[in-house]
Structure formats: structure tokens, C-alpha cells
Design a protein around this motif. Structure first.
Motif, PDB file in Angstrom:
ATOM      1  N   VAL A 313      -2.123   0.834   6.219  1.00 25.27           N
ATOM      2  CA  VAL A 313      -1.634  -0.453   5.566  1.00 25.27           C
ATOM      3  C   VAL A 313      -2.782  -1.276   5.181  1.00 25.27           C
ATOM      4  O   VAL A 313      -3.240  -1.660   5.751  1.00 25.27           O
ATOM      5  N   PRO A 314      -2.734  -1.593   3.544  1.00 19.43           N
ATOM      6  CA  PRO A 314      -3.519  -2.539   3.123  1.00 19.43           C
ATOM      7  C   PRO A 314      -2.971  -3.699   3.501  1.00 19.43           C
ATOM      8  O   PRO A 314      -1.812  -4.174   3.300  1.00 19.43           O
ATOM      9  N   VAL A 315      -4.001  -4.665   4.148  1.00 21.36           N
ATOM     10  CA  VAL A 315      -3.593  -5.957   4.618  1.00 21.36           C
ATOM     11  C   VAL A 315      -4.207  -7.043   3.931  1.00 21.36           C
ATOM     12  O   VAL A 315      -5.281  -6.992   3.651  1.00 21.36           O
ATOM     13  N   ASP A 316      -3.370  -7.867   3.285  1.00 18.66           N
ATOM     14  CA  ASP A 316      -3.732  -9.215   2.687  1.00 18.66           C
ATOM     15  C   ASP A 316      -3.356 -10.485   3.322  1.00 18.66           C
ATOM     16  O   ASP A 316      -3.631 -11.360   2.685  1.00 18.66           O
ATOM     17  N   PHE A 317      -2.904 -10.331   4.477  1.00 17.51           N
ATOM     18  CA  PHE A 317      -2.408 -11.570   5.265  1.00 17.51           C
ATOM     19  C   PHE A 317      -1.445 -12.316   4.545  1.00 17.51           C
ATOM     20  O   PHE A 317      -1.375 -13.516   4.635  1.00 17.51           O
ATOM     21  N   THR A 318      -0.550 -11.527   3.763  1.00 15.82           N
ATOM     22  CA  THR A 318       0.732 -12.327   3.024  1.00 15.82           C
ATOM     23  C   THR A 318       1.716 -11.844   4.067  1.00 15.82           C
ATOM     24  O   THR A 318       1.793 -10.806   5.024  1.00 15.82           O
ATOM     25  N   GLY A 333       6.531   5.809  14.813  1.00 19.71           N
ATOM     26  CA  GLY A 333       7.029   5.952  16.302  1.00 19.71           C
ATOM     27  C   GLY A 333       5.807   5.911  17.663  1.00 19.71           C
ATOM     28  O   GLY A 333       4.733   5.723  17.471  1.00 19.71           O
ATOM     29  N   PRO A 334       6.610   5.893  18.638  1.00 15.77           N
ATOM     30  CA  PRO A 334       5.571   5.853  19.959  1.00 15.77           C
ATOM     31  C   PRO A 334       4.454   7.075  19.923  1.00 15.77           C
ATOM     32  O   PRO A 334       4.999   8.218  19.604  1.00 15.77           O
ATOM     33  N   GLY A 335       3.382   6.771  20.184  1.00 16.72           N
ATOM     34  CA  GLY A 335       2.298   7.715  20.056  1.00 16.72           C
ATOM     35  C   GLY A 335       1.711   7.941  18.720  1.00 16.72           C
ATOM     36  O   GLY A 335       0.580   8.636  18.751  1.00 16.72           O
ATOM     37  N   GLY A 336       2.363   7.211  17.605  1.00 15.56           N
ATOM     38  CA  GLY A 336       1.606   7.411  16.391  1.00 15.56           C
ATOM     39  C   GLY A 336       0.428   6.671  16.097  1.00 15.56           C
ATOM     40  O   GLY A 336      -0.059   5.890  17.197  1.00 15.56           O
ATOM     41  N   ARG A 337      -0.120   6.570  15.085  1.00 15.96           N
ATOM     42  CA  ARG A 337      -1.401   5.777  14.704  1.00 15.96           C
ATOM     43  C   ARG A 337      -1.183   5.011  13.580  1.00 15.96           C
ATOM     44  O   ARG A 337      -0.470   5.569  12.431  1.00 15.96           O
ATOM     45  N   VAL A 338      -1.516   3.716  13.467  1.00 16.39           N
ATOM     46  CA  VAL A 338      -1.413   2.724  12.310  1.00 16.39           C
ATOM     47  C   VAL A 338      -2.907   2.394  11.970  1.00 16.39           C
ATOM     48  O   VAL A 338      -3.517   1.757  12.847  1.00 16.39           O
ATOM     49  N   HIS A 339      -3.357   2.515  10.812  1.00 14.52           N
ATOM     50  CA  HIS A 339      -4.766   1.956  10.403  1.00 14.52           C
ATOM     51  C   HIS A 339      -4.673   0.576   9.683  1.00 14.52           C
ATOM     52  O   HIS A 339      -3.879   0.815   8.646  1.00 14.52           O
ATOM     53  N   LEU A 340      -5.047  -0.524   9.999  1.00 15.81           N
ATOM     54  CA  LEU A 340      -5.053  -1.685   9.120  1.00 15.81           C
ATOM     55  C   LEU A 340      -6.384  -1.723   8.306  1.00 15.81           C
ATOM     56  O   LEU A 340      -7.349  -1.823   8.972  1.00 15.81           O
ATOM     57  N   LEU A 341      -6.299  -2.166   6.897  1.00 15.30           N
ATOM     58  CA  LEU A 341      -7.282  -2.129   6.006  1.00 15.30           C
ATOM     59  C   LEU A 341      -7.307  -3.330   5.455  1.00 15.30           C
ATOM     60  O   LEU A 341      -6.275  -3.629   4.540  1.00 15.30           O
ATOM     61  N   HIS A 342      -8.643  -4.051   5.442  1.00 13.86           N
ATOM     62  CA  HIS A 342      -8.555  -5.442   4.545  1.00 13.86           C
ATOM     63  C   HIS A 342      -9.632  -4.990   3.691  1.00 13.86           C
ATOM     64  O   HIS A 342     -10.632  -4.586   3.772  1.00 13.86           O
ATOM     65  N   VAL A 343      -9.330  -5.200   2.139  1.00 12.81           N
ATOM     66  CA  VAL A 343     -10.258  -4.906   1.263  1.00 12.81           C
ATOM     67  C   VAL A 343     -10.848  -6.326   0.509  1.00 12.81           C
ATOM     68  O   VAL A 343      -9.972  -6.953   0.140  1.00 12.81           O
ATOM     69  N   ARG A 373      -8.364 -11.453  12.646  1.00 11.14           N
ATOM     70  CA  ARG A 373      -7.149 -11.801  11.958  1.00 11.14           C
ATOM     71  C   ARG A 373      -6.379 -10.482  12.069  1.00 11.14           C
ATOM     72  O   ARG A 373      -5.087 -10.379  11.972  1.00 11.14           O
ATOM     73  N   LEU A 374      -6.979  -9.235  11.661  1.00 14.87           N
ATOM     74  CA  LEU A 374      -6.304  -7.948  11.644  1.00 14.87           C
ATOM     75  C   LEU A 374      -5.782  -7.500  12.922  1.00 14.87           C
ATOM     76  O   LEU A 374      -4.485  -7.085  12.936  1.00 14.87           O
ATOM     77  N   TRP A 375      -6.424  -7.770  13.742  1.00 13.94           N
ATOM     78  CA  TRP A 375      -5.702  -7.475  15.275  1.00 13.94           C
ATOM     79  C   TRP A 375      -4.683  -8.294  15.575  1.00 13.94           C
ATOM     80  O   TRP A 375      -3.488  -7.983  16.296  1.00 13.94           O
ATOM     81  N   ASP A 376      -4.634  -9.616  14.969  1.00 10.91           N
ATOM     82  CA  ASP A 376      -3.644 -10.503  15.127  1.00 10.91           C
ATOM     83  C   ASP A 376      -2.266 -10.220  14.542  1.00 10.91           C
ATOM     84  O   ASP A 376      -1.472 -10.739  14.779  1.00 10.91           O
ATOM     85  N   GLN A 377      -2.491  -9.487  13.468  1.00 12.39           N
ATOM     86  CA  GLN A 377      -1.096  -9.061  12.752  1.00 12.39           C
ATOM     87  C   GLN A 377      -0.457  -7.785  13.431  1.00 12.39           C
ATOM     88  O   GLN A 377       0.690  -7.652  12.982  1.00 12.39           O
ATOM     89  N   TRP A 389      -3.722   1.429  17.604  1.00 16.58           N
ATOM     90  CA  TRP A 389      -3.810   0.669  16.048  1.00 16.58           C
ATOM     91  C   TRP A 389      -5.429   0.850  15.959  1.00 16.58           C
ATOM     92  O   TRP A 389      -6.334   0.761  17.006  1.00 16.58           O
ATOM     93  N   SER A 390      -5.987   0.666  14.860  1.00 24.31           N
ATOM     94  CA  SER A 390      -7.399   0.538  14.356  1.00 24.31           C
ATOM     95  C   SER A 390      -7.305  -0.354  13.292  1.00 24.31           C
ATOM     96  O   SER A 390      -6.472  -0.366  12.414  1.00 24.31           O
ATOM     97  N   VAL A 391      -8.364  -1.044  13.138  1.00 26.84           N
ATOM     98  CA  VAL A 391      -8.681  -2.002  12.012  1.00 26.84           C
ATOM     99  C   VAL A 391     -10.113  -1.664  11.408  1.00 26.84           C
ATOM    100  O   VAL A 391     -10.943  -1.409  11.798  1.00 26.84           O
ATOM    101  N   GLU A 392     -10.057  -2.137  10.125  1.00 25.79           N
ATOM    102  CA  GLU A 392     -11.121  -2.073   9.408  1.00 25.79           C
ATOM    103  C   GLU A 392     -11.529  -2.829   7.926  1.00 25.79           C
ATOM    104  O   GLU A 392     -10.260  -3.150   7.511  1.00 25.79           O
TER     105      GLU A 392
END
Length: 452
Positions: A313-318, A333-343, A373-377, A389-392
Motif C-alpha cells: 500500500v503506497p501511503v501518503d497519510f491521507t 486476511g489472517p496470516g497475510g502480509r501488508v507492506h506500507l510504503l511511503h515515497v 507514522r507508518l506504524w501508526d497507520q 505488517w512491515s513499513v518502508e
């Protein structure tokens, strides 16, 4: 279906016919034995049986002890078009031919084996005079097989389909080999690379070495492309850094590893396209020391995409990106993985002279704050707590490209990007054009989540 074997009764062709008959007997398939009189290509057929025709009958009698059903048929000349009818070739399970021992006219530059492979209506097994294939077909040993795998080429699917059939027939130790360019892979994955060589680490200075991050990604991509390989025998991924013709590097691996059989997929290019692009399969077939199987794209099994288990998920904090995060969490779903990316979009003085390839890390002064901020999302509901979850945070001039590169690094199944008609005053807010660019440029499925 039948196994087809072309022979001119040379010693090499006789050995290939023995392999073909043994495989036919093991699979319970009939063997079509095509006698090719290649002494005078294109000459009219004689009214009296030739020595080749008499020899063909004797060869069919010998092979019936191995295959059961053998149908001999005489064919004058070595034209592929007259040798095999289209329907007959398409219904063939396998075409077997000797690599050597064929007589060709001065004007013909390619062997019968190469022309059959180019014809491309069925897998072609080109046999050389060693005992590995025959011993394997008789169940005496495992076969050491190298298969050329390109994670981003459809030809790999056909080669892997053929490999699965081989492993159903008998044990095979597999070397899944990918010839890769370290520089191109770093660029594809967006890994930061300074232009100046003196700024590189000792390992990166070696033009033929793979960065550890690149190596991990390529290992994962090749194994994902292969999927599950049922059957007996080990499976190993070989990453071969190389430049120039991929066929030369595949041949190097085959020689170094003592491979018995090399399996390659084909593009079936013809005419000018073949001259312009070259052919990996043709290069391997012409220069290999051992047997080769060339597999046309028609053998490719349809790829079934499983439900997404990972998303970026590209994150711009909107508000829009917040809704995209919630949608991605629900999808994996449960056991899946979501990666949050801020550019972080480089602007003005931040750009400066372009002295690097790929993306930069988030600016040092903002990195910790952005990651926090990404972890807070991340939502706090029960479903979100069961997701990994992972953030970058990265910096780049081309936001869409940076997102595409991250999808390759992370190997996600899906991209969820939020859009909104409302203009929010937020630094680095994703413009509507970014979602459009992702749909056009990204190799992964893209879900556009509108803000309601």
C-alpha cells in the motif's frame, strides 16, 4: 498421442531410437518411426524399396521389443514440412531425434534437429550418444536436469511443464538456472547504487557479483515461478550472473554441473525477429555437450493465480491511503502480509545531479518520524492484529517507478492504492496520475480504492 522418432539409421539415430522406444514402452504410447532418406534431399521417391526402407523395417522389428507398438514410415528428403503433418505433430507427446549423424546439402545450414525444434508443434528431445537418458528411461538412475528459468518470461512455464512430466516418469535432480545481469536486476529492484565506482563496497565493485538483497529476491522469484515439483530428486536454484548471450552461460553451468539433459523453452520467433533477438534455445541446442529438450509455448499450462496473501500500500497519510490500508488488510486476511510504503518525492535542490541509480532511503532527518507514522497507520482491530505488517520509506523523483520497484523487492501479490477527488494539503500526497501510472507500468495486479 504418440512418440515420434526420426531416423536415418546412423549409429547416432539408432541410439536415439532406442531411447524413444524405451520411453514409449514406459509410457504405454505407440512409437511412430520416421525413416528419413537424407542422401538426396528433395529427390523423387523410387519405385523399388531402397536399402534405407529395408533397414527401417528391421529397425522397427528391433524396437518392438522395447515399445510394443511401432509404426515405420519412410520419408524421402529432410524437409520438416513434409516430414510431419501439422495435426500429427500437434498430437505428438514427444519428438525424438539424434543431435548428430545427419547428412545435409551444402546450402542447408541447420541440422534436422534444429529445424524440428523451430517447427515448434511439440517438445523435441535432441539425443546425444551418452547413456544417461537411456539408463534413466530404464529406471536405473536419476537424471540430472537443468531447466532454464526466467521469472519474467512465459517460455519458462512451458519448460517447467515438461520438467514436471519428466519427474512423473522418473527421478530427476533439478538445477533451475536463471542467467541474470546484476546491474539490470539492481535497477529493476530500485536498489541504491552510486554512479561512482569508488563509492561502492568491495562486493558491488565486482560487475559479475550479485548483491545479497538481489540474490534473496531472485531466489524467491525463481522458486515461485517453479511452484511445486512433485517427484523424486532434489531441486536447487542456480543464479548465474552474466552478460551477453544467455545460451553461453547456460552451457557453462551445464558443463560445470555435469548435466545430463538441458530443458529450455522457446519463443518460436521467425525470420527477422530471430536474427534480431537471437535464440537461447537454438544456441543451447547447437552447442550443448549432452542432450537437450526444446519445449514450445503451446505446452504451457495456464497459470492459476491464488487469492492474494500479500499486498503493498503506497501511503501518503491521507484519508484515501488509510482506506486502501483497510482494504488490503481485508483482502489478505489472517496470516497475510501488508507492506506500507511511503515515497518522499525529491524536489528542487534535493534532486541535484543524478549521481545514483535506484531509490534513496528516506531523508535522515525525517526517517524515524516517517516510519513511526507508518506504524501508526496500522488498524487495531482483530483482523489487523492477525496480519504481518512491515513499513518502508524511500526517496525518488518518479513516485510510480519507486512503488513498482518496491513491489518487485517485496514480491507482493497485489498493490492497493487509494484515490480521492478531494485535494488534501499533505506533503507527498499521491496524485491521481500515480494510480494511472501504476495500472499501466506495474507487473502486479493493482486495485484502485476510491474514497467514498
Amino acid at each position: 498421442m504418440a512418440i515420434i522418432c526420426a531416423t536415418n539409421l546412423s549409429a547416432e539415430a539408432t541410439h536415439a531410437a532406442t531411447v524413444a522406444a524405451t520411453l514409449a514402452g514406459r509410457l504405454g504410447e505407440p512409437l511412430l518411426l520416421l525413416g528419413v532418406d537424407d542422401e538426396a534431399p528433395g529427390a523423387p521417391a523410387s519405385d523399388t524399396p531402397s536399402s534405407v526402407e529395408a533397414g527401417l523395417a528391421a529397425e522397427a522389428t528391433r524396437l518392438r521389443a522395447l515399445a510394443g507398438t511401432v509404426e515405420p514410415r519412410m520419408q524421402r528428403g529432410a524437409s520438416v514440412e513434409t516430414l510431419l503433418g501439422d495435426e500429427e505433430c500437434r498430437s505428438a507427446r514427444l519428438v525424438v531425434v539424434a543431435a548428430e549423424g545427419w547428412r545435409t546439402s551444402a546450402w542447408r545450414k541447420t541440422s534436422l534437429a534444429e529445424r524440428l525444434a523451430r517447427h515448434g508443434c511439440a517438445p523435441v528431445l535432441v539425443v546425444r550418444r551418452d547413456t544417461a537418458l537411456l539408463d534413466w528411461a530404464r529406471g536405473r538412475r536419476r537424471l540430472n536436469v537443468m531447466v532454464g528459468v526466467d521469472p519474467r518470461s512465459s517460455t519458462s512455464d512451458a519448460a517447467l511443464t515438461f520438467l514436471r512430466e519428466l519427474r512423473r516418469m522418473g527421478g530427476c535432480d533439478v538445477l533451475a538456472t536463471y542467467v541474470c545481469s546484476p546491474a539490470e536486476e539492481r535497477q529493476r529492484l530500485g536498489i541504491h547504487t552510486p554512479v561512482h565506482v569508488e563509492l561502492l563496497g568491495p562486493q558491488q565493485r565486482d560487475i559479475e557479483s550479485l548483491d545479497p538483497v538481489v540474490e534473496r529476491v531472485l531466489q524467491r522469484e525463481v522458486r515461485e515461478r517453479m511452484g511445486d515439483l512433485e517427484g523424486e530428486g532434489r531441486v536447487e536454484v542456480v543464479l548465474e550472473p552474466g552478460f551477453g548471450r544467455p545460451a553461453d552461460h547456460l552451457l557453462h553451468v551445464a558443463h560445470a554441473q555435469g548435466v545430463d539433459l538441458t530443458v529450455v523453452g522457446m519463443h518460436l520467433r521467425g525470420g527477422v525477429l530471430r536474427l534480431w533477438h537471437g535464440s537461447v534455445s537454438e544456441g543451447v541446442l547447437r552447442h550443448a555437450e549432452r542432450s537437450v529438450a526444446c519445449v514450445p509455448p503451446t505446452l504451457r499450462e495456464p497459470r492459476r493465480l491464488p487469492p492474494p496473501r500479500s499486498a503493498l500500500v503506497p501511503v501518503d497519510f491521507t484519508v484515501a491511503s488509510g482506506q486502501a490500508i483497510a482494504q488490503a488488510c481485508t483482502l489478505v486476511g489472517p496470516g497475510g502480509r501488508v507492506h506500507l510504503l511511503h515515497v518522499h518525492r525529491l524536489r528542487g535542490r534535493e534532486r541535484g545531479p543524478r549521481d545514483f541509480h535506484g531509490v534513496l532511503p528516506e531523508p535522515a532527518g525525517e526517517r524515524d518520524a516517517v516510519l513511526a507514522r507508518l506504524w501508526d497507520q496500522i488498524p487495531r482491530d482483530a483482523v489487523a492484529l492477525s496480519v504481518h505488517w512491515s513499513v518502508e520509506g524511500v526517496s525518488g523523483e518518479d513516485v510510480a517507478l519507486a512503488i513498482c520497484q518496491a513491489t518487485e523487492r517485496e514480491g507482493v501479490d497485489l498493490v492497493c492504492v487509494g484515490t480521492s477527488e478531494r485535494r488534501e494539503v499533505v506533503p507527498d500526497a499521491l496524485e491521481g496520475a500515480v494510480a494511472h501510472e501504476l495500472v499501466v507500468r506495474c507487473r502486479r495486479p493493482v486495485m484502485v480504492v476510491p474514497t467514498v
